[in-house]
Design an enzyme around this catalytic site. Structure first.
Site, PDB file in Angstrom:
ATOM      1  N   SER A 105       3.769 -18.723  44.123  1.00 50.02           N
ATOM      2  CA  SER A 105       3.191 -18.025  45.275  1.00 50.02           C
ATOM      3  C   SER A 105       1.675 -18.045  45.202  1.00 50.02           C
ATOM      4  CB  SER A 105       3.685 -16.574  45.242  1.00 50.02           C
ATOM      5  OG  SER A 105       2.987 -15.782  46.155  1.00 50.02           O
ATOM      6  N   TYR A 143       5.633  -7.992  40.590  1.00 51.42           N
ATOM      7  CA  TYR A 143       6.165  -9.211  41.222  1.00 51.42           C
ATOM      8  C   TYR A 143       5.203 -10.388  41.019  1.00 51.42           C
ATOM      9  CZ  TYR A 143       7.045 -12.754  44.707  1.00 51.42           C
ATOM     10  OH  TYR A 143       7.237 -13.979  45.310  1.00 51.42           O
ATOM     11  N   LYS A 199       5.397 -14.200  38.739  1.00 55.03           N
ATOM     12  CA  LYS A 199       5.105 -15.588  39.151  1.00 55.03           C
ATOM     13  C   LYS A 199       4.088 -16.223  38.193  1.00 55.03           C
ATOM     14  CE  LYS A 199       7.921 -15.707  42.570  1.00 55.03           C
ATOM     15  NZ  LYS A 199       9.185 -16.427  42.415  1.00 55.03           N
TER      16      LYS A 199
HETATM   17  P1  NAD Z   1      15.311 -14.291  49.453  1.00 52.43           P
HETATM   18  O1  NAD Z   1      15.471 -12.939  48.842  1.00 52.43           O
HETATM   19  O2  NAD Z   1      15.679 -14.453  50.873  1.00 52.43           O
HETATM   20  O3  NAD Z   1      16.149 -15.359  48.601  1.00 52.43           O
HETATM   21  C1  NAD Z   1      16.368 -15.233  47.223  1.00 52.43           C
HETATM   22  C2  NAD Z   1      17.854 -15.423  46.964  1.00 52.43           C
HETATM   23  O4  NAD Z   1      18.104 -15.340  45.556  1.00 52.43           O
HETATM   24  C3  NAD Z   1      18.722 -14.348  47.622  1.00 52.43           C
HETATM   25  O5  NAD Z   1      19.747 -14.976  48.366  1.00 52.43           O
HETATM   26  C4  NAD Z   1      19.293 -13.546  46.451  1.00 52.43           C
HETATM   27  O6  NAD Z   1      20.595 -13.051  46.740  1.00 52.43           O
HETATM   28  C5  NAD Z   1      19.272 -14.570  45.333  1.00 52.43           C
HETATM   29  N1  NAD Z   1      19.140 -14.004  43.987  1.00 52.43           N
HETATM   30  C6  NAD Z   1      18.214 -13.119  43.533  1.00 52.43           C
HETATM   31  N2  NAD Z   1      18.410 -12.857  42.238  1.00 52.43           N
HETATM   32  C7  NAD Z   1      19.473 -13.604  41.838  1.00 52.43           C
HETATM   33  C8  NAD Z   1      20.162 -13.770  40.609  1.00 52.43           C
HETATM   34  N3  NAD Z   1      19.806 -13.091  39.506  1.00 52.43           N
HETATM   35  N4  NAD Z   1      21.213 -14.620  40.558  1.00 52.43           N
HETATM   36  C9  NAD Z   1      21.599 -15.304  41.663  1.00 52.43           C
HETATM   37  N5  NAD Z   1      20.987 -15.190  42.863  1.00 52.43           N
HETATM   38  C10 NAD Z   1      19.941 -14.340  42.933  1.00 52.43           C
HETATM   39  O7  NAD Z   1      13.808 -14.751  49.182  1.00 52.43           O
HETATM   40  P2  NAD Z   1      12.978 -15.973  49.796  1.00 52.43           P
HETATM   41  O8  NAD Z   1      11.987 -15.412  50.729  1.00 52.43           O
HETATM   42  O9  NAD Z   1      13.883 -17.043  50.242  1.00 52.43           O
HETATM   43  O10 NAD Z   1      12.174 -16.421  48.498  1.00 52.43           O
HETATM   44  C11 NAD Z   1      12.644 -17.449  47.662  1.00 52.43           C
HETATM   45  C12 NAD Z   1      11.688 -17.619  46.501  1.00 52.43           C
HETATM   46  O11 NAD Z   1      10.389 -17.908  46.989  1.00 52.43           O
HETATM   47  C13 NAD Z   1      11.538 -16.405  45.600  1.00 52.43           C
HETATM   48  O12 NAD Z   1      11.405 -16.849  44.264  1.00 52.43           O
HETATM   49  C14 NAD Z   1      10.255 -15.775  46.066  1.00 52.43           C
HETATM   50  O13 NAD Z   1       9.628 -15.025  45.070  1.00 52.43           O
HETATM   51  C15 NAD Z   1       9.452 -17.012  46.418  1.00 52.43           C
HETATM   52  N6  NAD Z   1       8.390 -16.767  47.397  1.00 52.43           N
HETATM   53  C16 NAD Z   1       8.697 -16.185  48.584  1.00 52.43           C
HETATM   54  C17 NAD Z   1       7.697 -15.935  49.508  1.00 52.43           C
HETATM   55  C18 NAD Z   1       7.999 -15.237  50.806  1.00 52.43           C
HETATM   56  O14 NAD Z   1       7.076 -14.714  51.419  1.00 52.43           O
HETATM   57  N7  NAD Z   1       9.235 -15.219  51.284  1.00 52.43           N
HETATM   58  C19 NAD Z   1       6.380 -16.305  49.211  1.00 52.43           C
HETATM   59  C20 NAD Z   1       6.100 -16.924  48.006  1.00 52.43           C
HETATM   60  C21 NAD Z   1       7.122 -17.150  47.086  1.00 52.43           C
HETATM   61  C1  WQD Z   2       0.319 -10.442  56.046  1.00 50.43           C
HETATM   62  C2  WQD Z   2      -0.881  -9.733  56.667  1.00 50.43           C
HETATM   63  C3  WQD Z   2      -1.088  -7.451  55.971  1.00 50.43           C
HETATM   64  C4  WQD Z   2       2.532  -5.951  57.905  1.00 50.43           C
HETATM   65  C5  WQD Z   2       3.197 -10.828  50.773  1.00 50.43           C
HETATM   66  C6  WQD Z   2       3.242 -10.815  49.267  1.00 50.43           C
HETATM   67  C7  WQD Z   2       3.030 -12.183  48.712  1.00 50.43           C
HETATM   68  C8  WQD Z   2       3.966 -13.207  49.357  1.00 50.43           C
HETATM   69  C9  WQD Z   2       4.088 -13.065  50.846  1.00 50.43           C
HETATM   70  C10 WQD Z   2       5.747 -13.737  47.859  1.00 50.43           C
HETATM   71  C11 WQD Z   2      -1.611  -8.841  55.675  1.00 50.43           C
HETATM   72  C12 WQD Z   2      -0.813  -7.537  57.459  1.00 50.43           C
HETATM   73  C13 WQD Z   2       1.515  -6.748  57.440  1.00 50.43           C
HETATM   74  C14 WQD Z   2       2.238  -4.981  58.900  1.00 50.43           C
HETATM   75  C15 WQD Z   2      -0.051  -5.724  58.913  1.00 50.43           C
HETATM   76  N1  WQD Z   2       5.293 -13.125  48.873  1.00 50.43           N
HETATM   77  N2  WQD Z   2       0.252  -6.641  57.934  1.00 50.43           N
HETATM   78  N3  WQD Z   2       0.956  -4.911  59.369  1.00 50.43           N
HETATM   79  O1  WQD Z   2       0.700  -9.416  52.128  1.00 50.43           O
HETATM   80  O2  WQD Z   2       0.012 -11.802  52.606  1.00 50.43           O
HETATM   81  O3  WQD Z   2       1.950 -11.371  51.162  1.00 50.43           O
HETATM   82  O4  WQD Z   2       4.237 -11.691  51.221  1.00 50.43           O
HETATM   83  O5  WQD Z   2       5.230 -14.307  46.961  1.00 50.43           O
HETATM   84  O6  WQD Z   2       3.221 -12.102  47.352  1.00 50.43           O
HETATM   85  O7  WQD Z   2       2.219  -9.958  48.807  1.00 50.43           O
HETATM   86  O8  WQD Z   2       2.136 -10.922  53.586  1.00 50.43           O
HETATM   87  O9  WQD Z   2       3.383 -10.565  55.680  1.00 50.43           O
HETATM   88  O10 WQD Z   2       3.060  -8.610  54.099  1.00 50.43           O
HETATM   89  O11 WQD Z   2       1.117  -9.484  55.369  1.00 50.43           O
HETATM   90  O12 WQD Z   2      -1.180  -5.610  59.363  1.00 50.43           O
HETATM   91  O13 WQD Z   2       3.108  -4.195  59.314  1.00 50.43           O
HETATM   92  O14 WQD Z   2      -0.384  -8.853  57.690  1.00 50.43           O
HETATM   93  O15 WQD Z   2      -2.002  -6.421  55.692  1.00 50.43           O
HETATM   94  O16 WQD Z   2      -2.967  -8.912  55.990  1.00 50.43           O
HETATM   95  P1  WQD Z   2       1.085 -10.812  52.363  1.00 50.43           P
HETATM   96  P2  WQD Z   2       2.520  -9.865  54.692  1.00 50.43           P
END
Ligand code: NAD
Ligand code: WQD
Length: 340
Positions: A124, A149, A153
């Site tokens: 991330s 969290y 990462k």
């Molecule tokens: P998500 O929660 O929708 O998907 C994760 C999946 O993993 C879920 O289906 C959950 O049931 C499964 N899971 C969790 N723990 C498990 C375990 N111990 N065993 C088996 N299954 C398990 O999340 P996402 O948004 O699809 O994110 C996927 C990955 O990307 C994550 O590693 C997350 O940290 C990373 N990521 C997400 C974002 C974001 O904003 N969505 C941003 C950066 C990184």
């Molecule tokens: C985006 C922008 C908020 C909600 C988070 C995690 C990051 C990553 C993605 C996994 C920000 C603003 C939000 C609202 C708002 N996940 N906001 N009103 O904070 O960039 O990242 O999710 O790795 O680790 O920290 O994403 O979508 O929460 O926010 O004004 O109700 O929208 O302040 O500027 P963020 P977000």
């Protein structure tokens, strides 16, 4: 046709990646414990690609189960590891849940698949904190994490770096995602947030459909053109395709060493107010919003330098903000009329 294990494959990014892997000719096996996803996603994936992906439900923190799975699936040549807990706020309240789930699952996979394997890790842009220079490149300094969290990462990247250094059979690509949004163009899969969405775009779509009240813009006094915070929003389908490109790069033996990092974003920053306007102009809906205080732990602005992923992965984000907003809205409407 190589076989790829997708952990967390019924989740938001995982489900879109399963579709793109299939489209690219890969066989897919999903492992998910459904702790943050719904089994119905398998029906939805089947409706898109015409076949039901192979699915195994178990917790990757269970070392015995992961070992038995690896022994029974020696034909797996690649792993895309999405499974993790991802809610920043919850991780502050319950750090051990995050350290346990995000580390045990990763370590169990690395221990159990101790053979030639291509491994893509979901990292991330949170590892950068507030970068000193923008757009941020992969070589920028990793900052002290703002949450457990974020720390999982950073440490997971270290675990992978150190393990790859002594394991020539292990090829790793860590993808540092910026802000994934949007849904599949069919509106059959998308994000299913748990409770009140903490993320901006799911809150916007739920507010527009009447499930939530007005949006609160967290701060309009940042040092940005309109005062609201800036992020690099990336369409989830573009993000999914980056995983296919990463697997292909390792399969082709093109990687520079056996551990690489790539930024996965559009390279373009958008403010919260610009996202609200983009949603309104794309969908024709009017959003109610108010300006509130800054959210604790938020950074002011970030967007990625994506030159490395564009040139070396041969991947480039193709879908714009309008398509991100349109697809997110179509998915919100779909899920309202077809609740899971
Ligand atoms: P998500 O929660 O929708 O998907 C994760 C999946 O993993 C879920 O289906 C959950 O049931 C499964 N899971 C969790 N723990 C498990 C375990 N111990 N065993 C088996 N299954 C398990 O999340 P996402 O948004 O699809 O994110 C996927 C990955 O990307 C994550 O590693 C997350 O940290 C990373 N990521 C997400 C974002 C974001 O904003 N969505 C941003 C950066 C990184
Ligand atoms: C985006 C922008 C908020 C909600 C988070 C995690 C990051 C990553 C993605 C996994 C920000 C603003 C939000 C609202 C708002 N996940 N906001 N009103 O904070 O960039 O990242 O999710 O790795 O680790 O920290 O994403 O979508 O929460 O926010 O004004 O109700 O929208 O302040 O500027 P963020 P977000």
């Amino acid at each position: 046709m190589s076989k790829i294990l997708v952990t967390g494959g019924t989740g938001y990014i995982g489900s879109h990646t399963v579709v793109e892997l299939h489209n690219a000719g890969y066989q897919v096996v999903i492992v998910d414990d459904l702790s943050n996803s719904n089994i119905k996603i398998l029906d939805q994936i089947e409706a898109i690609i015409g076949i039901r992906p192979t699915f195994h439900q178990f917790d990757l923190c269970n070392e015995e189960k992961v070992k038995a799975f690896a022994l029974a699936h020696t034909d797996i040549s690649g792993i895309i590891h999405f499974a993790a807990s991802k809610a920043v706020g919850e991780s502050v309240q319950n750090p051990l849940k995050y350290y346990r789930n995000n580390f045990f699952s990763l370590i169990n996979l690395l221990i159990s698949f101790n053979k030639k394997i291509n491994f893509v890790f979901s990292s991330s842009c949170t590892v950068y904190g507030q970068p000193d220079t923008l757009p941020v490149t992969e070589s920028a300094k990793v900052k002290q994490a703002e949450s457990p969290y974020g720390n999982t990462k950073q440490i997971a990247e270290e675990i992978l770096t150190e393990t790859a250094a002594v394991t020539p059979d292990l090829n790793v690509i860590a993808l540092r995602y910026f802000n994934p949004v949007g849904a599949h163009k069919t509106a059959l899969i998308g994000e299913l947030p748990n409770g009140v969405p903490a993320n901006l775009v799911p809150f916007i779509t739920q507010s527009a459909i009447g499930k939530r009240g007005p949006i609160t813009v967290y701060g309009n006094d940042y040092d940005t053109p309109d005062g609201s915070a800036i992020r690099d929003y990336i369409h989830v389908v573009d993000l999914a395709k980056a995983h296919v490109a990463a697997i292909k790069r390792m399969e082709a033996g093109e990687a520079d060493g056996n551990y690489e990092i790539f930024n996965i974003g559009t390279g373009k920053g958008s403010s919260v107010l610009e996202i609200i306007k983009a949603f309104e102009s794309t969908t024709g809906e009017t959003l109610k919003y108010q300006i509130g205080a800054r959210r604790e732990g938020d950074i002011e602005k970030i967007y990625g330098d994506v030159a490395k992923s564009n040139s070396l992965l041969g991947w480039k984000a193709a879908l714009d903000l309008n398509e991100m907003m349109r697809s997110a809205w179509e998915w919100e409407k779909y899920i309202k009329s077809n609740p899971f």
